[in-house]
Design a protein around this motif. Structure first.
Motif, short mmCIF file in Angstrom:
data_model
loop_
_atom_site.label_atom_id
_atom_site.label_comp_id
_atom_site.label_asym_id
_atom_site.label_seq_id
_atom_site.Cartn_x
_atom_site.Cartn_y
_atom_site.Cartn_z
N ASP A 35 0.83 -1.22 0.00
CA ASP A 35 0.00 0.00 0.00
C ASP A 35 0.87 1.26 0.00
N THR A 36 1.93 1.24 0.79
CA THR A 36 2.82 2.42 0.84
C THR A 36 3.50 2.60 -0.52
N LEU A 37 3.92 1.50 -1.12
CA LEU A 37 4.55 1.59 -2.45
C LEU A 37 3.56 2.17 -3.46
N SER A 38 2.32 1.66 -3.44
CA SER A 38 1.31 2.13 -4.41
C SER A 38 1.07 3.62 -4.28
N LEU A 39 0.97 4.07 -3.03
CA LEU A 39 0.71 5.48 -2.76
C LEU A 39 1.81 6.37 -3.34
N HIS A 40 3.06 6.02 -3.04
CA HIS A 40 4.18 6.82 -3.53
C HIS A 40 4.29 6.71 -5.05
#
Ligand code: SAH
Length: 249
Positions: free
Chosen positions: A218-223
């Motif tokens: 999720d953090t990767l997707s957001l960035h």
């Protein structure tokens, strides 16, 4: 601990500060290696079995096998190590360039017939274009800290051909912070929990300390989205890990 500055992340390794490269070179030359020791404030001393750096397709985890299957066109293997993924791709008829900051590892790759170069991924002097950028074995770790992600996305944009893709696997390591009741105890004030400090040692060769980023999906997707990339999960691994595919929106 050494802070990760741009000059640091743009440099390459000297042989005396390159324990993994020493291990790879020795294993390639003799078929044997001593312990490649790994230290971190997050866990007790650990070891990377050097033979696993020479793994063949059948010994790779599912997410790496799937990444290799999805590779197409000209491929850049980032942080290619001994070249285990590059070799498999060459055998499948793909054109591959392997880059690594370890001259010792690059020398081994060249001896194995791989088009390999001593290049730091963040070095803007490396100019080329690829259909697929492969970052295997948590290759996104090279950014070290979340704050360096903008540099990663900028370089990916520079190096990708139109319609190109990035294939990377990583892990959500929040399970490390779970207590006996299953509650996750993470102090957000300490920064993102996946920024892990490491130091490696092979025989008397001690590397400098560095950060290696493990990033949850999720953090990767957001960035990724904030930097103009679509991030899709291709497959979940067996241990909080996953393979993601990034394409430019
Ligand atoms: N991909 C290989 C090796 C993984 S170990 C495998 O799956 O077996 C990570 C590798 O990344 C090491 O060989 C290290 O020297 C290299 N590396 C670290 N930072 C890098 C950077 N900024 N640019 C290119 N290679 C880097």
């Amino acid at each position: 601990m050494q802070k990760l500055s741009c000059s640091h992340i743009c440099s390459v390794l000297s042989a005396d500060k390159d324990p993994m490269g020493q291990a790879i070179a020795q294993y390639y030359a003799t078929g044997k290696a001593a312990k490649l020791r790994v230290f971190s404030s997050l866990f007790y001393e650990d070891e990377i079995p050097v033979a696993t750096l020479f793994r063949t397709y059948k010994d790779m985890p599912l997410q790496e096998q799937e990444a290799l299957r999805l590779c197409c066109g000209r491929v850049l293997d980032v942080g290619a190590g001994s070249g285990c993924h590059s070799l498999e791709l060459i055998n499948r008829g793909l054109e591959v360039v392997g880059i690594d900051i370890s001259p010792l590892s690059v020398d081994v790759m060249c001896k194995r017939g791989i088009n390999a170069k001593v290049v730091n991924f963040f070095d803007h002097l490396f100019v080329d274009r690829f259909d697929t950028i492969l970052m295997a074995m948590n290759g996104i770790g090279i950014v070290g800290k979340i704050e360096n992600l903008p540099q990663l996305f900028m370089r990916l944009k520079q190096l990708l051909l139109p319609g190109g893709q990035v294939l990377l696997d990583s892990s959500d390591i929040s399970y490390i912070f779970k207590d006996d009741d299953g509650n996750v105890d993470i102090d957000a004030a300490q920064g993102y929990y996946g920024e892990v400090d490491y130091r490696m040692q092979y025989r008397n060769f001690k590397g400098d300390e560095f950060y290696w980023l493990y990033i949850d999906f999720d953090t990767l997707s957001l960035h990724a989205r904030n930097h103009g990339f679509l991030c899709e999960k291709v497959v979940d691994g067996s241990h909080y890990d996953y393979l993601a595919r990034l394409t430019m929106i």
